[in-house]
Design a protein around this motif. Structure first.
Motif, PDB file in Angstrom:
ATOM      1  N   LEU A  45       0.833  -1.212   0.000  1.00 29.01           N
ATOM      2  CA  LEU A  45       0.000   0.000   0.000  1.00 29.01           C
ATOM      3  C   LEU A  45       0.861   1.253   0.000  1.00 29.01           C
ATOM      4  CD1 LEU A  45      -2.415  -0.943   2.915  1.00 29.01           C
ATOM      5  CD2 LEU A  45      -3.047  -0.857   0.529  1.00 29.01           C
ATOM      6  N   ILE A  46       0.431   2.248  -0.768  1.00 22.99           N
ATOM      7  CA  ILE A  46       1.036   3.577  -0.653  1.00 22.99           C
ATOM      8  C   ILE A  46      -0.106   4.579  -0.493  1.00 22.99           C
ATOM      9  CG2 ILE A  46       2.253   5.422  -1.891  1.00 22.99           C
ATOM     10  CD1 ILE A  46       4.128   3.371  -3.029  1.00 22.99           C
ATOM     11  N   PRO A  47      -0.150   5.310   0.642  1.00 24.62           N
ATOM     12  CA  PRO A  47      -1.199   6.332   0.826  1.00 24.62           C
ATOM     13  C   PRO A  47      -1.023   7.461  -0.186  1.00 24.62           C
ATOM     14  CG  PRO A  47      -0.080   5.828   2.901  1.00 24.62           C
ATOM     15  CD  PRO A  47       0.745   5.221   1.804  1.00 24.62           C
ATOM     16  N   VAL A  48      -2.120   7.839  -0.808  1.00 26.17           N
ATOM     17  CA  VAL A  48      -2.095   8.822  -1.897  1.00 26.17           C
ATOM     18  C   VAL A  48      -2.664  10.168  -1.455  1.00 26.17           C
ATOM     19  CG1 VAL A  48      -3.106   9.318  -4.163  1.00 26.17           C
ATOM     20  CG2 VAL A  48      -2.277   7.031  -3.643  1.00 26.17           C
ATOM     21  N   LEU A  49      -3.664  10.111  -0.572  1.00 25.05           N
ATOM     22  CA  LEU A  49      -4.437  11.315  -0.266  1.00 25.05           C
ATOM     23  C   LEU A  49      -4.297  11.727   1.202  1.00 25.05           C
ATOM     24  CD1 LEU A  49      -7.739  10.213  -2.058  1.00 25.05           C
ATOM     25  CD2 LEU A  49      -5.845  11.524  -3.038  1.00 25.05           C
ATOM     26  N   SER A  50      -4.434  13.027   1.424  1.00 26.46           N
ATOM     27  CA  SER A  50      -4.582  13.566   2.771  1.00 26.46           C
ATOM     28  C   SER A  50      -5.916  14.294   2.819  1.00 26.46           C
ATOM     29  CB  SER A  50      -3.463  14.563   3.087  1.00 26.46           C
ATOM     30  OG  SER A  50      -2.281  13.873   3.397  1.00 26.46           O
ATOM     31  N   PHE A  51      -6.535  14.310   3.989  1.00 27.08           N
ATOM     32  CA  PHE A  51      -7.854  14.931   4.107  1.00 27.08           C
ATOM     33  C   PHE A  51      -7.844  15.992   5.201  1.00 27.08           C
ATOM     34  CE2 PHE A  51      -8.395  10.617   2.552  1.00 27.08           C
ATOM     35  CZ  PHE A  51      -9.096  10.856   1.383  1.00 27.08           C
ATOM     36  N   GLU A  52      -8.439  17.123   4.863  1.00 24.17           N
ATOM     37  CA  GLU A  52      -8.589  18.211   5.849  1.00 24.17           C
ATOM     38  C   GLU A  52     -10.085  18.367   6.088  1.00 24.17           C
ATOM     39  OE1 GLU A  52      -8.105  23.051   6.177  1.00 24.17           O
ATOM     40  OE2 GLU A  52      -7.422  22.022   4.362  1.00 24.17           O
ATOM     41  N   PHE A  53     -10.490  18.242   7.361  1.00 27.00           N
ATOM     42  CA  PHE A  53     -11.912  18.330   7.690  1.00 27.00           C
ATOM     43  C   PHE A  53     -12.305  19.780   7.958  1.00 27.00           C
ATOM     44  CE2 PHE A  53     -10.713  13.975   8.500  1.00 27.00           C
ATOM     45  CZ  PHE A  53     -11.729  13.296   7.841  1.00 27.00           C
ATOM     46  N   ILE A  54     -13.439  20.180   7.399  1.00 21.48           N
ATOM     47  CA  ILE A  54     -13.889  21.580   7.485  1.00 21.48           C
ATOM     48  C   ILE A  54     -15.386  21.620   7.831  1.00 21.48           C
ATOM     49  CG2 ILE A  54     -12.156  22.466   5.862  1.00 21.48           C
ATOM     50  CD1 ILE A  54     -14.299  22.350   3.659  1.00 21.48           C
ATOM     51  N   SER A  55     -15.860  22.798   8.215  1.00 22.53           N
ATOM     52  CA  SER A  55     -17.299  23.051   8.450  1.00 22.53           C
ATOM     53  C   SER A  55     -17.927  22.080   9.446  1.00 22.53           C
ATOM     54  CB  SER A  55     -18.088  22.990   7.122  1.00 22.53           C
ATOM     55  OG  SER A  55     -17.520  23.829   6.160  1.00 22.53           O
ATOM     56  N   LEU A  56     -17.142  21.660  10.448  1.00 25.70           N
ATOM     57  CA  LEU A  56     -17.664  20.654  11.379  1.00 25.70           C
ATOM     58  C   LEU A  56     -18.754  21.215  12.294  1.00 25.70           C
ATOM     59  CD1 LEU A  56     -14.451  18.618  12.304  1.00 25.70           C
ATOM     60  CD2 LEU A  56     -16.115  18.207  10.499  1.00 25.70           C
ATOM     61  N   ASP A  57     -18.662  22.498  12.626  1.00 28.05           N
ATOM     62  CA  ASP A  57     -19.733  23.111  13.437  1.00 28.05           C
ATOM     63  C   ASP A  57     -21.038  23.149  12.651  1.00 28.05           C
ATOM     64  OD1 ASP A  57     -18.094  23.461  15.618  1.00 28.05           O
ATOM     65  OD2 ASP A  57     -17.558  25.535  15.121  1.00 28.05           O
ATOM     66  N   SER A  58     -20.949  23.508  11.367  1.00 29.38           N
ATOM     67  CA  SER A  58     -22.149  23.522  10.506  1.00 29.38           C
ATOM     68  C   SER A  58     -22.724  22.125  10.371  1.00 29.38           C
ATOM     69  CB  SER A  58     -21.806  24.046   9.101  1.00 29.38           C
ATOM     70  OG  SER A  58     -21.382  25.371   9.168  1.00 29.38           O
ATOM     71  N   LEU A  98     -31.650  17.431  -2.426  1.00 34.41           N
ATOM     72  CA  LEU A  98     -30.423  16.975  -1.769  1.00 34.41           C
ATOM     73  C   LEU A  98     -29.679  18.210  -1.283  1.00 34.41           C
ATOM     74  CD1 LEU A  98     -28.705  14.270  -1.421  1.00 34.41           C
ATOM     75  CD2 LEU A  98     -27.419  15.051  -3.405  1.00 34.41           C
ATOM     76  N   GLU A  99     -29.377  18.257  -0.001  1.00 39.05           N
ATOM     77  CA  GLU A  99     -28.635  19.402   0.548  1.00 39.05           C
ATOM     78  C   GLU A  99     -27.199  18.977   0.856  1.00 39.05           C
ATOM     79  OE1 GLU A  99     -28.605  22.064   4.564  1.00 39.05           O
ATOM     80  OE2 GLU A  99     -30.573  21.786   3.624  1.00 39.05           O
ATOM     81  N   GLY A 100     -26.280  19.372  -0.010  1.00 43.19           N
ATOM     82  CA  GLY A 100     -24.878  19.017   0.168  1.00 43.19           C
ATOM     83  C   GLY A 100     -24.182  19.938   1.157  1.00 43.19           C
ATOM     84  N   LEU A 101     -23.235  19.391   1.917  1.00 43.04           N
ATOM     85  CA  LEU A 101     -22.380  20.195   2.795  1.00 43.04           C
ATOM     86  C   LEU A 101     -20.965  19.643   2.681  1.00 43.04           C
ATOM     87  CD1 LEU A 101     -22.016  22.351   5.055  1.00 43.04           C
ATOM     88  CD2 LEU A 101     -22.339  20.492   6.700  1.00 43.04           C
ATOM     89  N   THR A 102     -20.038  20.483   2.243  1.00 40.30           N
ATOM     90  CA  THR A 102     -18.643  20.043   2.095  1.00 40.30           C
ATOM     91  C   THR A 102     -17.987  19.971   3.469  1.00 40.30           C
ATOM     92  OG1 THR A 102     -18.513  21.048  -0.087  1.00 40.30           O
ATOM     93  CG2 THR A 102     -16.422  20.566   0.999  1.00 40.30           C
ATOM     94  N   VAL A 103     -17.571  18.747   3.854  1.00 37.46           N
ATOM     95  CA  VAL A 103     -16.999  18.559   5.193  1.00 37.46           C
ATOM     96  C   VAL A 103     -15.529  18.138   5.149  1.00 37.46           C
ATOM     97  CG1 VAL A 103     -19.211  18.106   6.306  1.00 37.46           C
ATOM     98  CG2 VAL A 103     -17.902  16.192   5.368  1.00 37.46           C
ATOM     99  N   TYR A 104     -14.988  17.902   3.941  1.00 42.66           N
ATOM    100  CA  TYR A 104     -13.551  17.629   3.854  1.00 42.66           C
ATOM    101  C   TYR A 104     -13.005  18.020   2.489  1.00 42.66           C
ATOM    102  CZ  TYR A 104     -14.674  13.286   1.282  1.00 42.66           C
ATOM    103  OH  TYR A 104     -15.137  12.378   0.366  1.00 42.66           O
ATOM    104  N   GLN A 105     -11.717  18.340   2.484  1.00 43.12           N
ATOM    105  CA  GLN A 105     -11.000  18.665   1.259  1.00 43.12           C
ATOM    106  C   GLN A 105      -9.905  17.629   1.046  1.00 43.12           C
ATOM    107  OE1 GLN A 105      -9.734  22.620   2.296  1.00 43.12           O
ATOM    108  NE2 GLN A 105     -11.503  23.583   1.330  1.00 43.12           N
ATOM    109  N   THR A 106      -9.675  17.295  -0.215  1.00 50.03           N
ATOM    110  CA  THR A 106      -8.697  16.258  -0.557  1.00 50.03           C
ATOM    111  C   THR A 106      -7.436  16.897  -1.125  1.00 50.03           C
ATOM    112  OG1 THR A 106     -10.547  14.830  -1.144  1.00 50.03           O
ATOM    113  CG2 THR A 106      -8.374  14.129  -1.879  1.00 50.03           C
ATOM    114  N   THR A 107      -6.290  16.506  -0.589  1.00 51.23           N
ATOM    115  CA  THR A 107      -5.007  16.988  -1.117  1.00 51.23           C
ATOM    116  C   THR A 107      -4.065  15.793  -1.287  1.00 51.23           C
ATOM    117  OG1 THR A 107      -4.187  17.375   1.130  1.00 51.23           O
ATOM    118  CG2 THR A 107      -5.191  19.257  -0.003  1.00 51.23           C
ATOM    119  N   GLN A 108      -2.954  16.033  -1.969  1.00 55.78           N
ATOM    120  CA  GLN A 108      -1.962  14.966  -2.156  1.00 55.78           C
ATOM    121  C   GLN A 108      -1.258  14.667  -0.836  1.00 55.78           C
ATOM    122  OE1 GLN A 108       0.647  15.230  -5.638  1.00 55.78           O
ATOM    123  NE2 GLN A 108       2.386  14.743  -4.337  1.00 55.78           N
TER     124      GLN A 108
END
Length: 265
Positions: free
Chosen positions: A32-45, A163-173
């Motif tokens: 396995l090689i991890p490809v992605l990192s995740f930053e969590f956002i808008s958690l209060d919302s 459908l009500e979308g809410l972005t809760v994470y961003q994907t980076t390398q």
């Protein structure tokens, strides 16, 4: 024969990674090689919306990461208590739609009952939801990533299902990706098969893999975990040797085995 899996390892607490284990049953040596990192956002919302189940017709999850965002919220004592005392039960009166077993198991961990886990991809989940939801009813809450595909929202919109979308994470390398790939290729050589687990993985890895493989890249059998990943691979000019029938270790391992040993099939 070596197989390179471009995904993060399963939680260390839950034993060996099921993909490595399943490929091992075919005598394939996977890494396995991890490809992605995740930053969590808008958690209060996110928790604010979860605190008002009466405003929604149900929940939709197409990624394990969206559940991770909820689990981060529930680490806070007051939020965990509110969830356990009343919110969980109120949401359980409504449907929780999911894609795949990994997402379904995380839904169960927070005490909800998943539906539609056998769908396997967003297109099929959209069909499943449309067969169960009435047009113009309360919106479904959809915690998602910044890079979500528009397939599911588009299909539901066309059928009049809100459908009500809410972005809760961003994907980076992943910060170590390039170094990890270079290290793997220098120590293990060029693998017989490389597996992509997301369109983002294709975007972040392909150039490095092409450079490290050189002319020998033509020998590599490229595999995709599902149709959206396969589309991204084809768009980037890769010949896809196999796409898993469903996003499970069993289907992926069987598909790679067939791709590597076509004379035995």
């Amino acid at each position: 024969m070596k197989v390179l899996l471009l995904k993060e390892p399963k939680d260390k607490d839950s034993g060996p990674d099921p993909y490595i284990k399943e490929l091992g049953s075919y005598s394939l040596e996977a890494a396995l090689i991890p490809v992605l990192s995740f930053e969590f956002i808008s958690l209060d919302s996110l928790f604010e919306k979860l605190s008002h189940p009466e405003c929604y017709g149900g929940l939709v999850f197409t990624s394990p990461r969206a559940l991770e965002a909820i689990k981060i919220c529930l680490k806070e004592k007051s939020k965990k208590e509110a969830w356990s005392k009343s919110l969980k039960q109120m949401w359980n009166i409504k449907p929780t739609y999911v894609v795949g077993k990994a997402t379904a198991s995380l839904v169960e961990e927070i005490g909800l009952i998943p539906q539609g886990e056998k769908s396997g991809n967003a297109e099929k989940l959209a069909e499943y939801i449309c067969s169960r939801e009435k047009p113009n009813s309360s919106a479904l809450l959809f915690p998602c990533g910044a890079l979500k595909r528009e397939v599911l929202p588009t299909v539901l919109r066309e059928k009049g299902i809100a459908l009500e979308g809410l972005t809760v994470y961003q994907t980076t390398q992943h910060p170590d990706l390039q170094e990890s790939l270079s290290s793997y290729f220098s120590q293990q050589g060029i693998p017989a098969s490389v597996v992509f687990f997301s369109p983002s993985g294709v975007k972040f890895c392909l150039q490095h893999i092409q450079k490290l493989s050189g002319d020998l890249i033509k020998q590599v059998k490229f595999a995709a975990i599902g149709p959206s990943t396969a589309e991204a691979m084809e768009a980037a000019g890769i010949a896809v040797s196999c796409t898993a029938g469903s996003p499970t270790p069993q289907d992926l391992a069987a598909g790679i085995h067939r791709a590597l040993h076509p004379q035995n099939c």
